[in-house]
Each structure stands twice: as C-alpha cells, then as structure tokens.
Enzyme design. Sequence first.
Site, PDB file in Angstrom:
ATOM      1  N   LYS A  63       0.823  -1.216   0.000  1.00  0.00           N
ATOM      2  CA  LYS A  63       0.000   0.000   0.000  1.00  0.00           C
ATOM      3  C   LYS A  63       0.860   1.270   0.000  1.00  0.00           C
ATOM      4  O   LYS A  63       0.504   2.264  -0.637  1.00  0.00           O
ATOM      5  CB  LYS A  63      -0.947   0.017   1.203  1.00  0.00           C
ATOM      6  CG  LYS A  63      -0.287   0.258   2.546  1.00  0.00           C
ATOM      7  CD  LYS A  63      -1.327   0.380   3.636  1.00  0.00           C
ATOM      8  CE  LYS A  63      -0.659   0.645   4.979  1.00  0.00           C
ATOM      9  NZ  LYS A  63       0.027   1.934   5.023  1.00  0.00           N
ATOM     10  N   THR A  64       1.984   1.267   0.716  1.00  0.00           N
ATOM     11  CA  THR A  64       2.828   2.467   0.748  1.00  0.00           C
ATOM     12  C   THR A  64       3.383   2.769  -0.636  1.00  0.00           C
ATOM     13  O   THR A  64       3.447   3.932  -1.065  1.00  0.00           O
ATOM     14  CB  THR A  64       3.979   2.290   1.758  1.00  0.00           C
ATOM     15  OG1 THR A  64       3.442   1.973   3.034  1.00  0.00           O
ATOM     16  CG2 THR A  64       4.799   3.562   1.864  1.00  0.00           C
ATOM     17  N   ASP A 251      -3.787   7.848   4.158  1.00  0.00           N
ATOM     18  CA  ASP A 251      -3.221   6.546   4.519  1.00  0.00           C
ATOM     19  C   ASP A 251      -3.911   6.023   5.787  1.00  0.00           C
ATOM     20  O   ASP A 251      -4.354   6.807   6.628  1.00  0.00           O
ATOM     21  CB  ASP A 251      -1.713   6.694   4.756  1.00  0.00           C
ATOM     22  CG  ASP A 251      -1.014   5.350   4.870  1.00  0.00           C
ATOM     23  OD1 ASP A 251      -1.628   4.321   4.521  1.00  0.00           O
ATOM     24  OD2 ASP A 251       0.145   5.333   5.313  1.00  0.00           O
ATOM     25  N   GLU A 252      -4.014   4.697   5.908  1.00  0.00           N
ATOM     26  CA  GLU A 252      -4.589   4.043   7.101  1.00  0.00           C
ATOM     27  C   GLU A 252      -5.973   4.616   7.430  1.00  0.00           C
ATOM     28  O   GLU A 252      -6.273   4.960   8.567  1.00  0.00           O
ATOM     29  CB  GLU A 252      -3.650   4.210   8.309  1.00  0.00           C
ATOM     30  CG  GLU A 252      -2.247   3.665   8.098  1.00  0.00           C
ATOM     31  CD  GLU A 252      -2.164   2.144   8.140  1.00  0.00           C
ATOM     32  OE1 GLU A 252      -3.220   1.496   8.196  1.00  0.00           O
ATOM     33  OE2 GLU A 252      -1.042   1.608   8.110  1.00  0.00           O
ATOM     34  N   GLN A 347      -7.693  -4.646   9.399  1.00  0.00           N
ATOM     35  CA  GLN A 347      -6.607  -4.284  10.317  1.00  0.00           C
ATOM     36  C   GLN A 347      -6.978  -3.096  11.201  1.00  0.00           C
ATOM     37  O   GLN A 347      -6.097  -2.413  11.727  1.00  0.00           O
ATOM     38  CB  GLN A 347      -5.327  -3.972   9.532  1.00  0.00           C
ATOM     39  CG  GLN A 347      -4.754  -5.156   8.781  1.00  0.00           C
ATOM     40  CD  GLN A 347      -3.369  -4.878   8.229  1.00  0.00           C
ATOM     41  OE1 GLN A 347      -2.390  -4.772   8.972  1.00  0.00           O
ATOM     42  NE2 GLN A 347      -3.266  -4.744   6.914  1.00  0.00           N
ATOM     43  N   ARG A 693       1.823 -10.873  10.396  1.00  0.00           N
ATOM     44  CA  ARG A 693       3.167 -10.331  10.631  1.00  0.00           C
ATOM     45  C   ARG A 693       4.231 -11.348  10.204  1.00  0.00           C
ATOM     46  O   ARG A 693       5.409 -11.000  10.074  1.00  0.00           O
ATOM     47  CB  ARG A 693       3.389 -10.010  12.122  1.00  0.00           C
ATOM     48  CG  ARG A 693       2.493  -8.959  12.752  1.00  0.00           C
ATOM     49  CD  ARG A 693       2.406  -7.696  11.965  1.00  0.00           C
ATOM     50  NE  ARG A 693       1.242  -7.721  11.087  1.00  0.00           N
ATOM     51  CZ  ARG A 693       1.035  -6.899  10.074  1.00  0.00           C
ATOM     52  NH1 ARG A 693       1.936  -5.992   9.771  1.00  0.00           N
ATOM     53  NH2 ARG A 693      -0.042  -6.982   9.330  1.00  0.00           N
TER      54      ARG A 693
END
Length: 882
Positions: A63-64, A251-252, A347, A693
């Site tokens: 995503k970044t 973002d997020e 998330q 993770r």
Amino acid sequence: MTEPSKLPHHGVPDHQPAAGGIAARARASAVPQYLAGLNPEQREAVETLEGPVLVLAGAGTGKTRVLTTRIAHILSQGRARPHEILSVTFTNKAAREMKLRLGQMLGQAVEGMPWLGTFHSIGGRILRFHAELVQLKSNFTVLDVDDQVRLLKQLLQAENIDDKRWPARMLAGLIDGWKNRGLTPSQVPPGEAAVFGNGKGGKLYASYQERLKILNAADFGDLLLENIRLFRENPDVLRQYQGRFKFILVDEYQDTNVAQYLWLRLLSQAPGKPGVPLSAVIPGHSSSIIPGRAEGPNPESRDKVDSFRDSGFAPAGTPRNDDGNIVAQAAAMTAPKNICCVGDDDQSIYGWRGAEVDNILRFEHDFPGAKVIRLERNYRSTGHILAAASHLIAHNEGRLGKTLRTEDVDGEKVTVTGSWDSEEEARAIGEEIEELQRAGENLNEVAILVRASFQMREFEDRFVTLGLPYRVIGGPRFYERAEIRDALAYLRVINSPADDLAFERIVNVPKRGLGDATVQMLHDHARKRRIPLFEAARAVVETDELKPKARGSLRDLILHFERWRAQREVTSHTELAEIVLDESGYTEMWQKDRSADAAGRLENLKELVRSMEEFENLQGFLEHISLVMDRDGGAADEAVSLMTLHSAKGLEFDNVFLPGWEEGLFPSQRTLDEQGRAGLEEERRLAHVGLTRARRRAKLYFATNRRIHGTWSTTIPSRFLDELPAPNVEITESKGGSGWGGSGGYGPSRFDNVESFGSSYTTPGWQRAQANRARGQKSGGGQAGGGFNESQSPFSSSRSDTSGERGGMGGGFSRHKRGPLVIEGELVAKSTGTVSEFALDDRVFHQKFGYGNVVKVDGNKLTIAFEKAGEKKVVDSFVERV
C-alpha cells in the site's frame, strides 16, 4: 500585419494536452519508470485519478508503494502541482518514509509538498494561518499532556473538586475523547458530561477551553477540532482550501476517528458557491449516523433538530425536512473531488482509542460513485499463513471483503501447540527459538507477540536464563516499568538499608510531604557523617530540623521499614511483598488513580509478586533482577523482539510466536464485556494482524492452566483456533516439558507428579521447588511460595475500597493464611554512636534557627537553646561553632 509588440495583451491560459491529441498519445506511449513492477491492481490504483477511490490494501500488499507512486503519477502527468496535493498519514515516520520514496522517484519535487504530513501537523499549519478566527494568535503554544493536567488541576481547585476522587488526568482523558469525536463543550451530551465531578464535566470542559484561549494555547485535540470549527464558521476559508487541494490522499483510513473523518469530509467536496449553506458539504446523511454517535437523535435531547445539531454534524440553520432530518443539497454543488483513501478494514485494531472502522465501511455511501480497488496479492507471507489468516477474518460480519493470496510457495503450516501452563509455554518457545538460532536464523527475524503486557515477564525471565538477547518494542521491559521499579526499591531497602538510590526513589512515593528540600537535607547530613541516607533519616527525625508534619511522615516510614525487616524473618518473601505494597500505601495510590493505565499497573504489580514465588528468598530474587536489568545489548545486536499485538502493526518477521490464545485472554474478556460483538470482531482483526506479521512461520500457543496476576485458572483454548482452516494448520506437541492436559478446576501443579517429568529435572532449582512444595503441604498453606487470592487482591479493581474492609474488591492483599504478627518491644531511636565534637555551653550557629548555646549532648545529637527559636534538638553536622 500587426507588429508583435503591438498585439493586445491578454492573459495566456494554462495549457493541458488535448485528450487523444498528439501530445497526449506520445505521453501515454512512454511508460514511466516508476510504474515498472506494479501488478495490475496496484497500477489501476495508481492510474485511476478521477473521482473518489478506495484502495482496500491487505497486509503485505504494497500500500505504501501505491500511495507514493500515485503522487508521483499525479505530478508527472501534470495533473497538479506539488502544493495542490494534500496527503495525510498517521505517524511522522510514515510521512518521512513517503517523502523519502517520492524524493527517490522524482528528485526534489517532494520539497515543494508542504501538505504532506500527519493529520495534526497539517491541521496545526492551517490553524496558524487563521488563528485569529478561532480566538488565538499565530504563535499559539501546543500543550503537552503534563501541561494539560496541570491546567486542569487548577480548574478543579477553583471549583472545589477533590482531585483525588476526580483526578485531573481522568478529566484530560474524557476531554480528549470528546475532541476525538468532534464535540465542542456545547455539543457534549449531558449524560456524558455528568460522569465527572458530580455533573460538572461539561462546565469544566468549557472552562478549560476558555482558559486555553486566554493562555494563547491549544492541546493536541484542538489542532483538528478548531479546524472543524474554523471551516464551519468561515465558509470562505473552507472554499479556499477546497479549491487549493486538487487531490487528497489518506493513509490508514480504517484508523481515522470522528474528528479526522469530519475534517476530511469538509475538505473533500468541490468548492461550494458563496451563500450555499455549509450543510451542503456533507450530503446524503438523512438516514445514516455519523460514526461514533448514538443511533438516531441524541437521547439526551427531546428535540430531534437540536439533537442532530448537538451531535456536531451540521451547523445551526441546516435545512431539514418535515421529519427533522438533514436535507441533501444538489449533487452538482458538492460533487466529491479526487480523493483516494488507502486502508484495510481487516486491520482496524485501535477502536479503544477512538478509531472508527465504520469510516472505511461507509466510504461508498459517503462518496457515491466511488471506485473500490482491492489489493489482494500478498508479497510477505507464505500460502498456509495467508490461508489461515483469510479464513479466520472471514468470520467477521463488519467487513468489505477480500481474500489475500500469494504466488509464493505454501511453506510451513501454521502450528498450534498446547502447554500445561504459562511457564511451560515460555520454555517451549525459548527452546524453539534456540533451535532456529542453531539452524542459522537471525534473531532479529524472530518475534513474540502477546495480547497483554503482563505476559512478557515470563518470557523475559526465560530468556535471561537461556542467555537469549531480546528487546521489548513499544514500551519498557517488565522490570523497567515505573511501578515495578518502585516496588523493587521498597524490597531493596528492606534487604539492604544502605541502598541510598532505592531509598531516595521511594521516600516520597506515594507522596508523604517529603519534598526535594527534605531529601537534600538528608543528603547533606549523610555526606558529612559518611552514613547511608536511611541512617541519616533516622537521626534527623529525632531533631527539630524538619517541620512536624514532614518529621512525622519520615518517622512513620522508618518504623515501617523496621517492622518489615522483622517480619522478613517469619514471613515468606512473597507475602512480605504483598504486605509492603499494601501498608506503604503504594497499592492504594494506584487504586485511586483513575487514569487509563492504572489498572495495567496494578496487574503488573501482581505479576511481580507472582514472579517471586520461584525463588527461595528475597535476596535470590533481587540478584535475579540485577541480572535481568544488566542486560542491555546495543541496538545493532541480534535480539528477539517482544511486543504486544497492537505494537506489531506495520512490522514483519520471518518467525512469529503467538502465545496465550485462550478465552478471556485472547479474545480479551474485558473487551467482550465492554463492547460485545463489535469488541469480538476487533479482537479477531487483532488475531489477523498477528498472523500476517509472519513471513515464513507462524506458531500459536495456548496453556491449559494459566496464572493470571496471582490466581491459577483452567483455561479454554481460544475460539479463534477453531476458526482456522484445518488443511493449513498442524497440531504439535510442546517442547517445554510435560505436554498439556490435566484435571479440571485449578489443575494440579506441574510439581505434583514428579515421575511425569522423568529424572532430567534434578537441578538445584527443581530441588528448591520440591522443598517449597513440601513445606507448603505441611503448613496447610496451599501453593508453595505464599501466593495470594485474586478475589481479595487490591489488583482486582483499580478503585479504592471505601468500606475499609480487607476483603472483596479493592481491598488490601489477602493475608488470611497467617495470624497477626506480634513484634515484641518497640523501636528506640539511638545515637549513631559517634561522639560529638561539641560540648555543653558551646556557642553555635544554625542556618535555620540562628545563634544559640548547647545545653545537652547525646552522641551526635545536640539540644540547643536558640535565642529566637527556643530549645531545639538538632544533629551536630548542621551547626557551626562560633
């Protein structure tokens, strides 16, 4: 022909290549380097520049990269200049990383992007440009938490509110919560305002905001709340920023709270015409509820119109229909601009601090015609891990839906291992990590993710025993926490009265009226006489050096320590720790603390007492602690990472261990009790985050018996384990000892059946444990080591017990296993044994009492008749002969 210089002068319009023209087709034929390597979904997210876009980016899907490449694409295509792009993140670290990547793609273009940063940094920038419109000056100060609490304490005193019953820190938390929901003082529902200060919460909030204006200050929450007020009350300012930002990137998005949501909604609409009601900026909410608000009208208001106005949703005067609901304006006036939000509803794990997962779930409703692009190709984890995580999260109902996949190999299956208790769990994980290390794995690629911080203690102790280096991420190590250091300081002074550092740490904790001046006096006396601080304190309390109140407090503390040292001879060290924390007032101090972390600190104190049971005495325990505290490898050294699941967001490791998957612990019983199904779904999202993770190995553990804060209980494996797909999971046996199982109830101790362990456990530690167990059975005291009862522990509640009884919720440590301890005789303060250099009738001078004559000498204590202060007892080191 007209000469060029004589041509009429007109402004030259900006040029954009015509669609389908030569320039446009030539530009499209050249694929920019920054688009190389993007998969089809990522490229679609980058190149879709018209209208609202929601990018559902699963864990490890890049995503970044999509966000930064999208900005690069906007700039390279000439769709906007750098200062016309608003890009908001949640952390300064994320903002720095985005700027770094953009700089690598586009050179210095990033230097011209003043609107790339966090919500609050950008909000503060806007606020400084228009500070006068919200009754501030452009050089206003942003207060930190300590300054906030000090200011609130002043307001509590002015209202004659007991700050012990109603702590300022608790009020600060309430105000922060209201600001996160976009509520000004007048908009806080009366029912919520009444929960603090006997109904004065709303008034205190208003007074606090007034005081901030007088001080030309704002707190962290004001950076957005005042922005929202600025835009609502000044439509021309709002139109200025709506026109400035041609593209908005977020973002997020799943972690935004209500205030951040409202701020974005205001900015993300096309500029309205002058005179158009501001309500037109947020259309289409006539049948929906703002995230974080109660459904329907405000239950505290009898009037439906006032209710919605008080919700902070629409300003006064908003057009409404006959039912009192907000009327949507013409879509042409409020067509949403080019906004792109990137996030993952699976998330969203920060609901406890105000994040609203509904913000991302309702994106298509808020922005009609929005395009939703799902990034499902994971570049991090193996097939089995992704399949397990996707199958688990599919049990949530509140989600937009996506399935992570990978083109990588299936890899190792997710393992599930049961252990007898938490100690065996720690042993098993420790041995597995050693095996990985022997196989050449880097310890930096190993992480243990726990649900609650108290779980870390057993792993820290185990790693010290094994000599495994570790680091705690997102907080201090267990024995480095402030409340643990305080408790250890009390025990260190009992063990060694000459431990000046420990005595100085707790001499005024909890507060006893012994400030810096008193401590400095003790230091001066100790240095002059070359004696420890404790002995200096014992000498000073027999004089008139201190004021009566301080002298009495110090004398009581000395008496406490003398009594505790005597009890040490007849009481187990675990029970002594309970007594010390109870009688010193330290437990009560945290019980009365209404801050959010008080309950956790009480739990940590209980875990500390629990950790002492495996040691033979206090001396052995303190020696162990010194070994733990002495371990401090450099940041570059290899070390296992130990952290909570919440701290692990955004990180990834080759090997991830997930202990404590039991009902009540994970999912957390407190979360289920407080939030119901919504809480369960957030816990499941947290489990999904934990699994994703892991790159190569994910290992889950649960214990049949777990001792949580001093009480054994038989646990049930987490429901999340049954929600994993069987083809992707492997059941393994524990490598930590006896395996799992056992009878019901509390379950027998693992020491009850020696034969089940074989003959390998013949270490001194095992023999000590057997001896402790035998002593416990003979005395009828239950568990060896003198544990304490959960139901009668002060840690079972963070509120103080007002009944004065020892039992029940909020009482002191349980001491039902012993009768009252009687110490014969009494403490008699004696001279240090040093002969004073002063004699009767000596003329002396004292800094505080002035001139006088010695009338009595007792060792190093002098009775002096002062000319103005009268007769006083002082230590000879505080006077000078004249």
